[in-house]
Structure formats: C-alpha cells, structure tokens
Enzyme design. Sequence first.
Site, short mmCIF file in Angstrom:
data_model
loop_
_atom_site.label_atom_id
_atom_site.label_comp_id
_atom_site.label_asym_id
_atom_site.label_seq_id
_atom_site.Cartn_x
_atom_site.Cartn_y
_atom_site.Cartn_z
N SER A 1 23.84 8.78 -8.29
CA SER A 1 25.04 9.34 -8.27
C SER A 1 25.45 10.13 -9.55
O SER A 1 25.01 9.87 -10.61
CB SER A 1 25.99 7.80 -8.34
N TYR B 1 28.79 1.14 -12.48
CA TYR B 1 28.29 1.50 -11.20
C TYR B 1 27.12 2.60 -11.81
O TYR B 1 26.11 2.59 -11.45
CB TYR B 1 29.20 1.88 -10.60
N LYS C 1 22.84 2.63 -11.77
CA LYS C 1 22.20 3.81 -11.08
C LYS C 1 21.10 4.42 -12.08
O LYS C 1 19.97 4.78 -11.78
CB LYS C 1 22.83 4.83 -10.41
#
Length: 329
Positions: free
Chosen positions: A117, A141, A145
Amino acid sequence: MRRILVTGGAGYIGSHTCSALARANFEPLTFDNLSTGHRWAVKWGPLIESDLRDPRAIRSAFETYAPDGVIHFAGSAYVGESMMQPRGYFRNNVESTLNLLDAMLDCGVDRIVFSSSCATYGLPKVLPIQESHPQHPINPYGESKLFIERALWWYSQAYRLRSVALRYFNAAGADPDGELGEAHEPETHLIPLAIAAALRSGPPLRICGTDYSTPDGTCVRDYIHVSDLAAAHVASLRALLNGHIADFTALNLGTGIGHSVLDVLRCVAEVTGQPVPNQACPRRPGDPPVLVADSLAQSVIGWSPAHCALPDIVRSAYLWHQEHYEVPF
Ligand code: UDP
C-alpha cells in the site's frame, strides 16, 4: 494450466484479479475465510474456505493443489480502524502472512505477489511519490504492510523467495462487464459512499477534513481502477514466473493524477446527475493530506493503467451499485 493460490480471492481486488487470471489462462485457487469476502465473487476456480491463522490449513492447501505461485490479498485494510485496533492489524496482516510464507518455503513455492500500500510511505516529502521514497508509515495498517515488505526482502536474500510488492494507491471502480464490484460491509470508501449519498440511499457524505494544506482544503488521492490493479497482478506474476524478477521488487500502482474529495463529489454529481449531499467533519486520524503515485511499473512489468479518467472509474462504480448492490450501513 498454471495454478495460482489467491488469498483473499473472494474480496474486492482479489476477485477482480481471479477474473483477470482466468482470462490469462491461469487457474485461480481462492483461499479465503469469507470474513469480508463473498462466496458469490468466487467464479473462476475452487474456493478453499480456510484461514491463514491456521498453519496446517495453509500447508494442506499447498499439498492438495500444488500451486505455481501465490497472490496474497487477505488481510485487514482500513486505515481508520487500524488506528483503533492495531492488535488486530498486526495479528491479521503480519502473523498470518508469516504463516503463509512459512508454508511456501516448506512446500517449495517460491513466487509471490503481495498486496502492499501507499500507506507504507506516510507523509510524502516529495510528490509524486516514487518507489524509492522513504517509508515512514503514520498508521498501523501501513506499518503492517511495510513489515511484510521488509520480510520479503530478507526472505529473498536468505531463501531465494521471489516477490513483487504492489503498493496500491486508492482502488476504486468495478468490473466493466458488471460481474464484480465493491461490496464492503460496512462501506467506508469515498466513491461508493458518495454515490449512495447522491442516490439518497445513504446518509450525506461526511467530508473528513476541510483544513488540509491542499488547494481546496480536502485530501487528495490517486484513484486507480480495480481492473487496472488486477491486470498489474497478472503482469507481476508473469514477470516472476518468467524469471524476470530475481529477488524483491516494489512497484507503485496509481495513475499519477490526484483528485481532492471535493473533485470526487463533483464527478459523482456529474455521473449520477444528482448533487451529493455532504457535511464537513473533522479529519480522519491516520490520513496524509496528499498521496499521488509515480511508478516504475511500465518499465519493470510493462503495465500502465488503461482507465485513468476519474469519470470512467466513477461511472463503473455507479453502474455496479445501480444494478447489483445496495451499499450497507
Ligand atoms: N473520505 C471522506 N469521507 C468518507 C470516506 C473517505 O472524506 O466518508 C476521504 C478520506 O479522508 C480520504 C479519501 O476520502 O482522504 C479516500 O478515502 P477512502 O476511505 O476511500 O480510501 P483510503 O484513502 O482510506 O484508502
């Protein structure tokens, strides 16, 4: 026919990728616990209804199906939620992926495309963002990643695992044939919520922050059509299977064009023929003001987006929501 294990293949980007894999003569094997994915979205190969938290289940899938490679989508993907529940994000995105990588190494499967991402970059220092931009995530988040990207790099050095990490910007839109589309429950993404607000099937759109240092004060994002993302996964997989990628490569997937939240609302109003009722709200924690991509994908995997214009992306989402799907709240 070559078989590809697709974790999260019943989800939004995963199911579009399974469709693209089938069109490219691969057999997608969807590995999904259906916690957020949909049985109806698995149409191009078997569904292995199972969980990445269970190492024995993953190993059994590798032994039963002997896939030639893996595309890994499964995980949690809401920036706002990750700020409130980092535990879940590290368990679900890091621990589960390490289980998957263990099974790959143990079963001799050495090629993986990983859903990463643009959230791994954090606050951009230079725009548009190149792959070499420093990565300092500002939400759990993005951190989860980035951890896996780093693991993939180290695994490429130690175990010769070959991988491509695709750093998505904002996935949006729906399959042009109308077979698939976005169906999150609850929906949190801007374009489906703005369409629902315009059609009066949802509440007024909450504009999360109007005081950013951007031209109109709202966040700017690079919206990329989900079918373009799917095509990039197939191109990455081909590059891995053909031996064109020797260790670890990270690629940005975006159009290079930024649109503010207000730009998106104007576009939704044009496409639907209805104004989008809206209200200004506080910023959403974890949101950088601007994220726009520069990408090496054309030179490395021969991929460039085919649907760059925002009205095309919004129109495909509008058709999907009109014909197939009521946004849940
Ligand atoms: N956004 C908004 N209202 C909403 C949902 C999103 O203003 O109801 C904004 C959000 O702050 C971000 C942009 O729209 O700047 C895109 O958010 P989305 O949730 O669609 O994707 P994300 O950037 O989180 O991947």
